[in-house]
Design an enzyme around this catalytic site. Sequence first.
Site, PDB file in Angstrom:
ATOM      1  N   TYR A  43       0.781  -1.234   0.000  1.00  0.00           N
ATOM      2  CA  TYR A  43       0.000   0.000   0.000  1.00  0.00           C
ATOM      3  C   TYR A  43       0.815   1.289   0.000  1.00  0.00           C
ATOM      4  O   TYR A  43       0.270   2.358  -0.263  1.00  0.00           O
ATOM      5  CB  TYR A  43      -0.984  -0.019   1.173  1.00  0.00           C
ATOM      6  CG  TYR A  43      -2.023  -1.097   0.981  1.00  0.00           C
ATOM      7  CD1 TYR A  43      -3.072  -0.917   0.085  1.00  0.00           C
ATOM      8  CD2 TYR A  43      -1.926  -2.318   1.631  1.00  0.00           C
ATOM      9  CE1 TYR A  43      -4.001  -1.919  -0.141  1.00  0.00           C
ATOM     10  CE2 TYR A  43      -2.850  -3.321   1.410  1.00  0.00           C
ATOM     11  CZ  TYR A  43      -3.888  -3.125   0.535  1.00  0.00           C
ATOM     12  OH  TYR A  43      -4.806  -4.118   0.306  1.00  0.00           O
ATOM     13  N   PHE A  83     -10.740  -3.642  10.688  1.00  0.00           N
ATOM     14  CA  PHE A  83     -11.894  -3.450   9.792  1.00  0.00           C
ATOM     15  C   PHE A  83     -11.537  -3.924   8.392  1.00  0.00           C
ATOM     16  O   PHE A  83     -10.384  -4.187   8.095  1.00  0.00           O
ATOM     17  CB  PHE A  83     -12.349  -1.988   9.764  1.00  0.00           C
ATOM     18  CG  PHE A  83     -11.293  -1.006   9.383  1.00  0.00           C
ATOM     19  CD1 PHE A  83     -11.119  -0.633   8.053  1.00  0.00           C
ATOM     20  CD2 PHE A  83     -10.460  -0.432  10.336  1.00  0.00           C
ATOM     21  CE1 PHE A  83     -10.145   0.289   7.699  1.00  0.00           C
ATOM     22  CE2 PHE A  83      -9.485   0.485   9.993  1.00  0.00           C
ATOM     23  CZ  PHE A  83      -9.323   0.859   8.668  1.00  0.00           C
TER      24      PHE A  83
END
Length: 418
Positions: free
Chosen positions: A128, A418
């Site tokens: 990322y 999450f």
Amino acid sequence: MSSRDDIDVRPIRADEIPDWIRAMNTGFLRPPGPSEAEIADRSTYIVPERTLGAFDGQRCVGTFRSFAQEITAVGGTAVRADAISNVTVTSTHRRRGILTRMMAQDLAAARERGDVVATLIAAEYPIYGRYGFGAATTTAEWTVDVPRTGLDPRWAGPGDGGRVDLVDGDDVRKNGPELHERLRRSQPGAIDRSERWWQTATGGPVPDRAAWTEPFHAVYRNARGETEGLLTYTVDDHWGDAKQPLQTAQVKDLIAVSPAAERALWQHVCSIDWVTAVRTGRRAADDLLPHLLPDPRAAAITTQADWLWVRILDVVAALEARTYGATGALVLEVTDAAGLARGRYRLDASPEGASCARTTEEAELVLPVAGLGSLWLGDESAVRLAALGRVQEIREGAARLADALLRTSRRPWCPDIF
């Protein structure tokens, strides 16, 4: 083999949710076929227009989902975030730019909506950073050897006038959200918890009821009867060969808004009969726990790694949202391959407030947007990033000034996944 141009990246339709779940499960190496219960559960919170699929013909081969989130900046301001999750590319379709296309679509939409940052929990470290995300918090887990702690095994409750009580899921659903909001307002890096989060954590609807293990819940109330801490844990059923209890308590959640509550709840879980080990779950890297024990070496780190990653979308809004512990001015040159945050900015900060604006002044510190994401919550050091070659110091002392302005006395912490 299909080419890149043959892959259609777009928001899914509601009727495509089962195929999308199959692709996601495949990417995460889970049994691919979704059950009816999983489809029903995920359909309650998947928002098709914010759920991207990559389609090769009729088959979904890439998944990407985002949703609205609030993250607490340094100083307590709740900042709008684009939370990214469920990111996969099927193994047969790697290296075709699928993730790059999904990420570009989502981040552009987030910037257009006015989201200040994007966030994610990275399963793999190398992926990322190339999309502008920087590791912004660290998580740590300790395993406590209870007999070695030096704690009084006869401990019967806090001696400060407060008390620890076991409660059930109904009580947690009633009082937990308000307690968490109190924590979130003071904890940089904390994110909001939805009603679904509380339902799922306390016995509400879950995809596979057979997999549900009801946990224990304990609360700390101060001498005035106010709830200041909540602990959720499970205990295994392990016995030694000589019929000795060797059970481990696994902490699922521990939130506290006072040191007294934190101390009492750790003491409680470390004093339960038959429990000889406690696994702490995800904590901040500078958690108080080890030094709450008479022998801190009884708590051994079993996990320490990056956790929440942040991608700055709006530099001005992000830097003006947080507070600063020192006074100074700094001109930052932010590089961003996607162009979303690229530019030169002057930050004027003090404990009384801050302003940030684009400028044509000479840059003093040049850094990629991923580096700014790592610095934003106060965990990383600009001096350290400069030593690693990830920040370029144009004016001598600029990195030290950045640390004086941006770093925090306690490390940021995101308790949730999450």
